[in-house]
Design an enzyme around this catalytic site. Sequence first.
Site, mmCIF file in Angstrom:
data_model
loop_
_atom_site.group_PDB
_atom_site.id
_atom_site.type_symbol
_atom_site.label_atom_id
_atom_site.label_comp_id
_atom_site.label_asym_id
_atom_site.label_seq_id
_atom_site.Cartn_x
_atom_site.Cartn_y
_atom_site.Cartn_z
ATOM 1 N N ASN A 128 0.811 -1.218 0.000
ATOM 2 C CA ASN A 128 0.000 0.000 0.000
ATOM 3 C C ASN A 128 0.842 1.265 0.000
ATOM 4 O O ASN A 128 0.528 2.222 -0.687
ATOM 5 C CB ASN A 128 -0.948 0.006 1.193
ATOM 6 C CG ASN A 128 -1.894 1.181 1.171
ATOM 7 O OD1 ASN A 128 -1.565 2.273 1.622
ATOM 8 N ND2 ASN A 128 -3.080 0.964 0.607
ATOM 9 N N ASN A 186 -1.366 1.278 6.381
ATOM 10 C CA ASN A 186 -1.480 2.157 5.231
ATOM 11 C C ASN A 186 -0.194 2.961 5.050
ATOM 12 O O ASN A 186 0.831 2.419 4.688
ATOM 13 C CB ASN A 186 -2.717 3.043 5.428
ATOM 14 C CG ASN A 186 -3.296 3.572 4.144
ATOM 15 O OD1 ASN A 186 -2.568 3.925 3.230
ATOM 16 N ND2 ASN A 186 -4.614 3.636 4.069
ATOM 17 N N ASP A 238 3.659 12.372 5.630
ATOM 18 C CA ASP A 238 4.962 12.946 5.302
ATOM 19 C C ASP A 238 5.373 13.901 6.418
ATOM 20 O O ASP A 238 4.523 14.507 7.076
ATOM 21 C CB ASP A 238 4.897 13.689 3.971
ATOM 22 C CG ASP A 238 6.238 13.693 3.232
ATOM 23 O OD1 ASP A 238 7.240 13.250 3.814
ATOM 24 O OD2 ASP A 238 6.262 14.143 2.069
ATOM 25 N N LEU A 280 0.122 12.609 0.373
ATOM 26 C CA LEU A 280 0.761 13.907 0.226
ATOM 27 C C LEU A 280 2.260 13.729 0.078
ATOM 28 O O LEU A 280 2.832 12.721 0.520
ATOM 29 C CB LEU A 280 0.461 14.799 1.432
ATOM 30 C CG LEU A 280 0.966 14.313 2.796
ATOM 31 C CD1 LEU A 280 1.473 15.484 3.621
ATOM 32 C CD2 LEU A 280 -0.157 13.603 3.559
ATOM 33 N N HIS A 281 2.891 14.717 -0.557
ATOM 34 C CA HIS A 281 4.339 14.651 -0.788
ATOM 35 C C HIS A 281 4.832 16.063 -1.080
ATOM 36 O O HIS A 281 4.239 16.787 -1.884
ATOM 37 C CB HIS A 281 4.637 13.729 -1.971
ATOM 38 C CG HIS A 281 6.083 13.397 -2.144
ATOM 39 N ND1 HIS A 281 6.721 12.415 -1.422
ATOM 40 C CD2 HIS A 281 7.028 13.914 -2.969
ATOM 41 C CE1 HIS A 281 7.984 12.331 -1.795
ATOM 42 N NE2 HIS A 281 8.198 13.243 -2.732
ATOM 43 N N HIS A 294 -9.671 11.337 -3.607
ATOM 44 C CA HIS A 294 -10.567 10.433 -4.313
ATOM 45 C C HIS A 294 -11.948 11.010 -4.595
ATOM 46 O O HIS A 294 -12.775 10.330 -5.195
ATOM 47 C CB HIS A 294 -10.722 9.125 -3.516
ATOM 48 C CG HIS A 294 -9.454 8.373 -3.351
ATOM 49 N ND1 HIS A 294 -9.277 7.407 -2.377
ATOM 50 C CD2 HIS A 294 -8.279 8.437 -4.046
ATOM 51 C CE1 HIS A 294 -8.058 6.916 -2.470
ATOM 52 N NE2 HIS A 294 -7.434 7.528 -3.462
#
Length: 315
Positions: A128, A186, A238, A280-281, A294
């Site tokens: 995942n 997750n 993150d 997120l990144h 989504h």
Amino acid sequence: MRIIEVSPKLVCNGLAGSEGPVFDTHGRFYAVEPFGSVSAEEKEPGTFKDGIAGGLYLIDLDTGTKTLACRPHIDGYGGRPAGCQSDKDDNIWIADMRLGLLKYSPIDGSCIQVSKVDNNGDALNGGNDLVIDDDGNIWFTGPGSAIAPAAEDRESIFKKPTGRIYCLPKGEKVPIFVDDNFSFCNGIVVQDKLLLVAETKTHQIIAYDILGPGKVNNRRVWANVPKDEGSNGPDGMDFDKKGQLLVANHGGSHIEVYSPSGGAEPAARIKFPFALISNLHFKPGSNICYVTEHDSDSVWKFEWEETGMEMYCNK
């Protein structure tokens, strides 16, 4: 507790199940489409046997144009890519719900399956999300459905604590089974010798102390995630440069912000105009944070108060 409302800017849309935002060392941006498909004309005999055909996309951040980088396909089965990370050579490592751990090479466009089993010989529990620690070891979550050719299970994995976490030591080919008994594990992150895992169905962030590649101890609850109406629990995560952890609260319309020590509740909540935030990144060396969701299967960006923490590939 601070509530921070943001007005994110749209980057692109049309990624079914938008997930896995990541930058490589050259600033190229990728995201994945777990629920992709192929047309009857594209589908050759014996391929994509169960109709699953997720893909990894290269996205032009100026125009929002999406270019298919790869559509994982192993032994007749397509993939359902979810989490991504870049190594120092710009290979994109992918945690895939149907195919386990994959590695995409931008040089030749290949996408290989690293292993079908763990060090005990057991089939991997899908994949995942993943993270690469400072030593180049890859830690990843497997929520609980055995990889293809086993039939996909998208029901019991949300009801039973069958999730596992793994570690692929740098240079090795077989992941080490680390721990289990997760109710849908997750997102996963590391900071120095701290490993954090999002356990979605319990609304908790679980912590471990890292002893070495695939070796951990002191499992404990590090943080609790708000259970707003509609919230499914924590998803991707993150760190920023201050050591604060940003957590996507899927279905909860917020990214939760925790102090470096965690806690019973977040220190701040970032409110978004959509609910189903998946990951997120941060753009390397900046405070621009890219978010997948989504509700409209899109990628967005917003400016956070702090710069993102440097990732393995950029150190």
